[in-house]
Design an enzyme around this catalytic site. Sequence first.
Site, PDB file in Angstrom:
ATOM      1  N   GLU A  15       7.165   0.173  -2.453  1.00  0.00           N
ATOM      2  CA  GLU A  15       6.343  -0.918  -2.993  1.00  0.00           C
ATOM      3  C   GLU A  15       6.023  -0.742  -4.477  1.00  0.00           C
ATOM      4  O   GLU A  15       4.921  -1.028  -4.935  1.00  0.00           O
ATOM      5  CB  GLU A  15       5.046  -1.047  -2.190  1.00  0.00           C
ATOM      6  CG  GLU A  15       5.271  -1.441  -0.746  1.00  0.00           C
ATOM      7  CD  GLU A  15       3.996  -1.557   0.061  1.00  0.00           C
ATOM      8  OE1 GLU A  15       3.976  -2.343   1.034  1.00  0.00           O
ATOM      9  OE2 GLU A  15       3.014  -0.865  -0.289  1.00  0.00           O
ATOM     10  N   LEU A  16       6.981  -0.282  -5.224  1.00  0.00           N
ATOM     11  CA  LEU A  16       6.758  -0.049  -6.643  1.00  0.00           C
ATOM     12  C   LEU A  16       6.887  -1.330  -7.458  1.00  0.00           C
ATOM     13  O   LEU A  16       6.072  -1.599  -8.341  1.00  0.00           O
ATOM     14  CB  LEU A  16       7.759   0.991  -7.159  1.00  0.00           C
ATOM     15  CG  LEU A  16       7.678   2.350  -6.450  1.00  0.00           C
ATOM     16  CD1 LEU A  16       8.949   3.137  -6.679  1.00  0.00           C
ATOM     17  CD2 LEU A  16       6.452   3.116  -6.928  1.00  0.00           C
TER      18      LEU A  16
END
Length: 603
Positions: free
Chosen positions: A133-134
């Site tokens: 989830e960067l």
Amino acid sequence: MGAVTEEDMGNGVANGRHFEVNGHPFYAKGSNFIPPDAFWPRVTPARIKQLLDAVVSGNQNMLRLWSSGAYAPDFMYDIADELGIFLWSEFEFGDALYPVDVEFLDDVREEAEYQVRRINHHPSLAIWAGGNELENLELYLVNHSAPEQYERYKAEYETLFIDTLLPAVYDNSRGITYMPSSTNNGYLSINFSEPIPIKQRYQNKGPGEVHGNTDYYNYKTSQAFNISAYPVGRFSNEFGFQSMPSLASWQRVLPADELYFNSTTIMLRNHHYPSGSLNTSDFDHSSNGMREMTIAVEMYYPIPNKTDAIGNFSAWIWSTQVFQADFYKSQMQFYRVGVGKPERQLGCLYWQLEDIWQAPTWAGIEYEGRWKVLHNVAKDLYQNVIVVPLWNVTSGLLSLYVVSDLWTEVTGSVSFAWFDWAGNVLGLLPAPDIPGAGLPAPQTLDFSVGGLNSTLVTLLNVTKLFGNATEGGENDGRGAIFVATVTARGTPVNMNATKTFTHINYWTPTPLGKAALVDPGLSVGYEAVSDTFIVEARTGTSVWTWLSAGPEDNDVVVNFEDNGFLMLRGEVKRIKYHILAGGREGWRYRMTVGSIWNNTLES
């Protein structure tokens, strides 16, 4: 990951992501793997083998090894190689912004090169991702909270996750793809003659374009079954909702005076929502997670209110599992139908496979290995050929699809009919003033569906059938259940002989909490000669039919080949099982069976 062909684009497929094996696209069916224990040294090869056996039994072919802070051991890849499970692997970065000083990048490069070389020879390795989830979360939050800093942090993100990690993968492997973030919108361009072959798309997409993969968490339960709220993408790599583990699971870790829904220990083991601090007595956040499960049960199912406190606790636990499974089912069906839509959706990995301890979580398998309702439902929907009723709340249309993940054409027929809860077929009565008389008669329609595709079989206007009548109306849908069965012939992957595939599915016009349920007359017996449980529904239609060991046998951990299923009146099912642990003498003769009907009973 390669460039999308002109043929693909001509079929409406945009740049995005899918997996191929031996040059052939396949539909990834699976879940997200988290550490199965808080202490990895306690995780043995036997424990991993048990979990991966459940993956195979659940018709899953891929696990996403979430970047949890520890890389999976060699023996996990060995077992996955043996069982034919693909492992989406990630570097241990997630949900944070990272430094880019030279010393840190050198450490990252050394770590990444070691891990790539360690795992590279495993055929189970499917992909390397930079972390969790960067791009969809961290960069999004920067742009939302400090837009003037976005370009700086995007450049730092690219320095670490593209300029550093990508060469570590491509310089040390052959044929393995890398993507910088678990969820992203794919690449804007790709050119393998360049040192850094990909340019990320970020938010550079036109109206209606579908490129990347998705994750979806919506705790507003009123929208749980609104398919218009689900994300449209090329691949779904996360979605979920919490449920409670079974009473037997809680009894292993809680004293008797804590065995109730909102007890202190249960609430403090619920880390949804996280405290965001070192506060170990954070009831404020955990109570929100408990509230969401409670609201979901009260909104959609008969509300348990049993006279026996432990029985009531167990009924509430099971009801949270039913909602979780129901919600996941709705999404999984939507994503699988998407294989035949313009987005060409080719993957569905729900959150999460298993528990790290006994707690309210998103898991489908409890800490001891016992399957929740979710894992059974996922097993059903991950079959090769399934029939799917999708209801659009906006249009009022119920669309009936057949979905296949086989690589060649499948042909067959779909039979469907409306039943009442007593098990009678509706739509056969001539008098227009009799409830159910306006429903269409049972039908059987032939179909064919191409390889790795879905096809629309028919449409039903639910609004026209039941109108907008509220509870109490003569024909408001409370007394009806729609049941569809597909029977098809097709050729399994890597086989020459054809095979018959069958699948049954159902849909109700009203939530089960408002449905005119009747006692299905369930019974279960054990046949020693065949080592099989025999379940029968004698007096009515049973939904969420559930087998479990008797209350005095909480030491046995047993899973069944089928559970959480539909039964029509007069139906008899023979069910095999697998014991993982425990089992006192005679436990098979103390088995219990229930359904959603049991929620209406006081005992």
